[in-house]
Design a protein around this motif. Structure first.
Motif, PDB file in Angstrom:
ATOM      1  N   ALA A   1      51.168  46.863  48.784  1.00 36.29           N
ATOM      2  CA  ALA A   1      51.033  47.879  47.740  1.00 36.29           C
ATOM      3  C   ALA A   1      49.662  47.818  47.069  1.00 36.29           C
ATOM      4  CB  ALA A   1      52.135  47.709  46.699  1.00 36.29           C
ATOM      5  N   LEU A   2      49.149  46.602  46.848  1.00 40.99           N
ATOM      6  CA  LEU A   2      47.852  46.449  46.196  1.00 40.99           C
ATOM      7  C   LEU A   2      46.711  46.890  47.103  1.00 40.99           C
ATOM      8  CD1 LEU A   2      48.308  42.975  44.443  1.00 40.99           C
ATOM      9  CD2 LEU A   2      48.555  45.250  43.441  1.00 40.99           C
ATOM     10  N   ILE A   3      46.788  46.540  48.392  1.00 41.09           N
ATOM     11  CA  ILE A   3      45.687  46.831  49.317  1.00 41.09           C
ATOM     12  C   ILE A   3      45.726  48.265  49.828  1.00 41.09           C
ATOM     13  CG2 ILE A   3      44.694  46.262  51.568  1.00 41.09           C
ATOM     14  CD1 ILE A   3      45.523  43.383  51.130  1.00 41.09           C
ATOM     15  N   ASP A   4      46.891  48.696  50.272  1.00 41.79           N
ATOM     16  CA  ASP A   4      46.973  49.974  50.993  1.00 41.79           C
ATOM     17  C   ASP A   4      47.314  51.179  50.130  1.00 41.79           C
ATOM     18  OD1 ASP A   4      46.359  48.647  53.313  1.00 41.79           O
ATOM     19  OD2 ASP A   4      48.426  48.449  53.993  1.00 41.79           O
TER      20      ASP A   4
ATOM     21  N   GLY B   1      46.812  51.084  46.521  1.00 42.32           N
ATOM     22  CA  GLY B   1      46.072  51.049  45.264  1.00 42.32           C
ATOM     23  C   GLY B   1      46.951  50.930  44.045  1.00 42.32           C
ATOM     24  N   SER B   2      48.086  50.245  44.203  1.00 46.68           N
ATOM     25  CA  SER B   2      49.034  50.119  43.099  1.00 46.68           C
ATOM     26  C   SER B   2      48.628  49.033  42.110  1.00 46.68           C
ATOM     27  CB  SER B   2      50.432  49.794  43.651  1.00 46.68           C
ATOM     28  OG  SER B   2      50.883  50.808  44.527  1.00 46.68           O
ATOM     29  N   SER B   3      49.257  49.045  40.966  1.00 45.65           N
ATOM     30  CA  SER B   3      49.146  47.943  40.023  1.00 45.65           C
ATOM     31  C   SER B   3      50.072  46.819  40.485  1.00 45.65           C
ATOM     32  CB  SER B   3      49.541  48.404  38.616  1.00 45.65           C
ATOM     33  OG  SER B   3      48.693  49.431  38.151  1.00 45.65           O
ATOM     34  N   LEU B   4      49.837  45.613  39.982  1.00 39.63           N
ATOM     35  CA  LEU B   4      50.691  44.482  40.322  1.00 39.63           C
ATOM     36  C   LEU B   4      51.847  44.400  39.331  1.00 39.63           C
ATOM     37  CD1 LEU B   4      51.376  41.920  41.915  1.00 39.63           C
ATOM     38  CD2 LEU B   4      49.844  40.655  40.379  1.00 39.63           C
ATOM     39  N   LEU B   5      53.075  44.477  39.866  1.00 42.82           N
ATOM     40  CA  LEU B   5      54.274  44.394  39.044  1.00 42.82           C
ATOM     41  C   LEU B   5      54.901  43.011  39.172  1.00 42.82           C
ATOM     42  CD1 LEU B   5      55.839  47.862  39.929  1.00 42.82           C
ATOM     43  CD2 LEU B   5      54.264  47.291  38.059  1.00 42.82           C
ATOM     44  N   ALA B   6      55.668  42.629  38.184  1.00 43.87           N
ATOM     45  CA  ALA B   6      56.281  41.302  38.159  1.00 43.87           C
ATOM     46  C   ALA B   6      57.203  41.073  39.340  1.00 43.87           C
ATOM     47  CB  ALA B   6      57.050  41.123  36.849  1.00 43.87           C
ATOM     48  N   VAL B   7      57.855  42.132  39.827  1.00 43.66           N
ATOM     49  CA  VAL B   7      58.839  41.979  40.889  1.00 43.66           C
ATOM     50  C   VAL B   7      58.229  41.436  42.174  1.00 43.66           C
ATOM     51  CG1 VAL B   7      58.569  44.341  41.749  1.00 43.66           C
ATOM     52  CG2 VAL B   7      60.755  43.133  42.050  1.00 43.66           C
ATOM     53  N   GLY B   8      56.918  41.600  42.372  1.00 44.81           N
ATOM     54  CA  GLY B   8      56.285  41.144  43.606  1.00 44.81           C
ATOM     55  C   GLY B   8      55.715  39.744  43.539  1.00 44.81           C
ATOM     56  N   ILE B   9      55.867  39.071  42.406  1.00 44.24           N
ATOM     57  CA  ILE B   9      55.261  37.756  42.204  1.00 44.24           C
ATOM     58  C   ILE B   9      56.250  36.653  42.587  1.00 44.24           C
ATOM     59  CG2 ILE B   9      54.247  36.177  40.519  1.00 44.24           C
ATOM     60  CD1 ILE B   9      53.370  38.635  38.924  1.00 44.24           C
ATOM     61  N   ILE B  10      55.773  35.695  43.395  1.00 41.24           N
ATOM     62  CA  ILE B  10      56.649  34.606  43.836  1.00 41.24           C
ATOM     63  C   ILE B  10      56.225  33.254  43.276  1.00 41.24           C
ATOM     64  CG2 ILE B  10      57.386  35.771  45.938  1.00 41.24           C
ATOM     65  CD1 ILE B  10      55.326  34.212  47.496  1.00 41.24           C
ATOM     66  N   ASP B  11      55.016  33.156  42.707  1.00 41.62           N
ATOM     67  CA  ASP B  11      54.584  31.887  42.139  1.00 41.62           C
ATOM     68  C   ASP B  11      53.381  32.131  41.229  1.00 41.62           C
ATOM     69  OD1 ASP B  11      54.575  29.213  41.588  1.00 41.62           O
ATOM     70  OD2 ASP B  11      53.727  28.568  43.503  1.00 41.62           O
ATOM     71  N   VAL B  12      53.138  31.188  40.340  1.00 41.32           N
ATOM     72  CA  VAL B  12      51.987  31.251  39.444  1.00 41.32           C
ATOM     73  C   VAL B  12      51.372  29.865  39.362  1.00 41.32           C
ATOM     74  CG1 VAL B  12      53.420  30.858  37.411  1.00 41.32           C
ATOM     75  CG2 VAL B  12      51.189  31.922  37.145  1.00 41.32           C
ATOM     76  N   GLU B  13      50.056  29.794  39.340  1.00 41.37           N
ATOM     77  CA  GLU B  13      49.353  28.519  39.284  1.00 41.37           C
ATOM     78  C   GLU B  13      48.376  28.523  38.118  1.00 41.37           C
ATOM     79  OE1 GLU B  13      47.427  28.095  43.044  1.00 41.37           O
ATOM     80  OE2 GLU B  13      49.279  28.298  44.196  1.00 41.37           O
ATOM     81  N   GLY B  14      48.313  27.414  37.391  1.00 44.09           N
ATOM     82  CA  GLY B  14      47.413  27.305  36.257  1.00 44.09           C
ATOM     83  C   GLY B  14      48.017  27.866  34.990  1.00 44.09           C
ATOM     84  N   HIS B  15      47.265  27.754  33.913  1.00 47.25           N
ATOM     85  CA  HIS B  15      47.708  28.276  32.614  1.00 47.25           C
ATOM     86  C   HIS B  15      46.719  29.330  32.147  1.00 47.25           C
ATOM     87  CE1 HIS B  15      49.472  28.422  28.625  1.00 47.25           C
ATOM     88  NE2 HIS B  15      48.265  28.290  28.116  1.00 47.25           N
ATOM     89  N   PHE B  16      47.214  30.527  31.865  1.00 44.58           N
ATOM     90  CA  PHE B  16      46.348  31.601  31.396  1.00 44.58           C
ATOM     91  C   PHE B  16      47.102  32.472  30.404  1.00 44.58           C
ATOM     92  CE2 PHE B  16      48.054  32.590  35.621  1.00 44.58           C
ATOM     93  CZ  PHE B  16      48.804  33.731  35.384  1.00 44.58           C
ATOM     94  N   VAL B  17      46.339  33.221  29.630  1.00 44.92           N
ATOM     95  CA  VAL B  17      46.913  34.099  28.614  1.00 44.92           C
ATOM     96  C   VAL B  17      46.493  35.529  28.898  1.00 44.92           C
ATOM     97  CG1 VAL B  17      46.932  32.282  26.868  1.00 44.92           C
ATOM     98  CG2 VAL B  17      44.929  33.771  27.069  1.00 44.92           C
ATOM     99  N   GLU B  18      47.064  36.447  28.158  1.00 46.86           N
ATOM    100  CA  GLU B  18      46.738  37.860  28.331  1.00 46.86           C
ATOM    101  C   GLU B  18      45.233  38.086  28.166  1.00 46.86           C
ATOM    102  OE1 GLU B  18      47.851  42.206  26.325  1.00 46.86           O
ATOM    103  OE2 GLU B  18      49.000  40.406  25.814  1.00 46.86           O
TER     104      GLU B  18
END
Length: 373
Positions: free
Chosen positions: A290-293, A295-312
């Motif tokens: 969806a992101l590459i082909d 041009g969509s935004s990234l939605l939470a439903v497509g996320i399987i992992d997160v690395e590091g600590h970050f804020v908005e």
């Protein structure tokens, strides 16, 4: 801003320094002579130079590189004078003025400062000056360092709207394997797409967060290609290397942007290169498509992992399940919240009143996302 015939040349330490750990005036003169010919032909040129610390250590007769920050920054202070003096003297033979521009990530992470830096470089070029750009090693600390001048050179190329970026090093270009370890390694003369095989040829794991070596050059090339700016990696001591690259002759490795480019605005260039990465988001294949082909935004439903600590508002890398970095963006949700919804469906997220807001907005909006594919 006039972007016709603008060239950025990054000169590595190995090209500038002699075996005696001193600035090699002859090499600088040779490179400056090439740049002067291009200026005479109507090019506007920016030089991104390395070797301030090395030059300072040589001038101070310090044979072994120190480990303490104060001595390294003192050496950088001395070395900047050594280098800028050599460039000024060499260009003066051609009646060309130079200027010294020292940058840190702090100068580019802030959007206003980024635009001010762009305006200054643009004005210098319009005045016929050749800016000599370097990282401000005298005041930089780990948190605000670019880490390598390949990244800085790519940023400068974006800032000035360059037609070409040339990175000079101690190697002829990108090989299909390490030429120092494999005598059968073959030089790759043209790269039209940076896929996993190209990243693997650098010996890297696909991260744009590496420091030094070929991986940082290819990471810079990935952004250049997205921005529509060709980039060349070549040996700095090769005869007429800068002239040949500017004239389109085959030299080193050319990273050639394709005809179809993702829209990459000045804001996206700032996201791609102007701030440090604070973490990573790993997505599934559906989200990657969806992101590459599309041009969509990234939605939470497509996320399987997160690395590091970050804020908005922080900048993060976007990886696939094979740990390959294919995008970079500014997040709208902090890492702690994202980690709670990894692997959940939209319905599951919406059923939780505390997590529901995450499902209702993009984790990374398409306007804040730079895709490298």
């Amino acid at each position: 801003m006039d972007t016709e015939k603008r060239l950025v040349v990054k000169i590595g330490s190995s090209t500038l320094m002699s075996a005696e750990n001193a600035v090699d005036s002859g090499r600088i003169t040779n490179l400056v002579d090439q740049v002067a010919k291009l200026v005479e032909d109507g090019w506007q040129v920016v030089i991104v130079t390395s070797a301030a610390i090395a030059a300072g250590l040589g001038a101070l007769s310090i044979e072994k590189r120190p480990k303490d920050m104060a001595t390294l920054q003192a050496a950088a202070s001395v070395g900047q004078c050594e280098l800028s003096g050599e460039y000024a003297k060499a260009f003066a033979r051609h009646n060309i003025l130079t200027s010294l521009v020292l940058l840190t990530r702090r100068d580019t992470a802030d959007r206003t400062a980024y635009l001010n830096a762009r305006a200054t470089l643009d004005r210098l070029l319009s005045l016929g000056v050749v800016p000599i750009v370097n990282e401000n090693d005298t005041v930089s600390v780990e948190q605000i360092r670019f880490g390598d001048n390949d990244t800085l050179a790519a940023l400068v190329a974006c800032l000035v709207g360059a037609n070409l970026l040339v990175i000079l090093s101690d190697i002829d270009g990108l090989y299909n394997s390490n030429p120092r370890a494999n005598s059968n390694a073959q030089l790759i003369s043209v790269v039209n797409r940076i896929d996993r095989s190209i990243v693997d040829a650098c010996g890297g794991a696909g991260s744009v967060a590496g420091s030094g070596g070929m991986i940082t050059k290819v990471s810079a090339a990935r952004v250049m290609m997205s921005a529509g700016i060709p980039m060349v990696i070549a040996h700095g001591c090769k005869k007429d290397v800068v002239l040949d690259a500017a004239l389109g002759k085959s030299v080193g490795t050319l990273f050639c942007p394709g005809e179809a480019q993702h829209e990459i605005t000045s804001r996206k260039l700032w996201i791609a290169l102007g701030d440090a990465v604070h973490g990573s988001i790993v997505v599934d294949e559906g989200a990657k498509y969806a992101l590459i082909d599309t041009g969509s935004s990234l939605l939470a439903v497509g996320i399987i992992d997160v690395e590091g600590h970050f804020v908005e508002g922080d900048i993060v890398e976007v990886r696939d399940s094979q740990d390959y970095v294919f995008a970079r963006g500014k997040v709208n949700v902090q890492s702690d919240a994202i980690s709670l919804v990894c692997g959940m469906s939209t319905e599951e997220i919406l059923e939780n009143s505390l997590l529901a807001p995450i499902a209702e907005k993009p984790v990374i909006h398409r306007d804040d996302l730079v895709v490298f594919e």
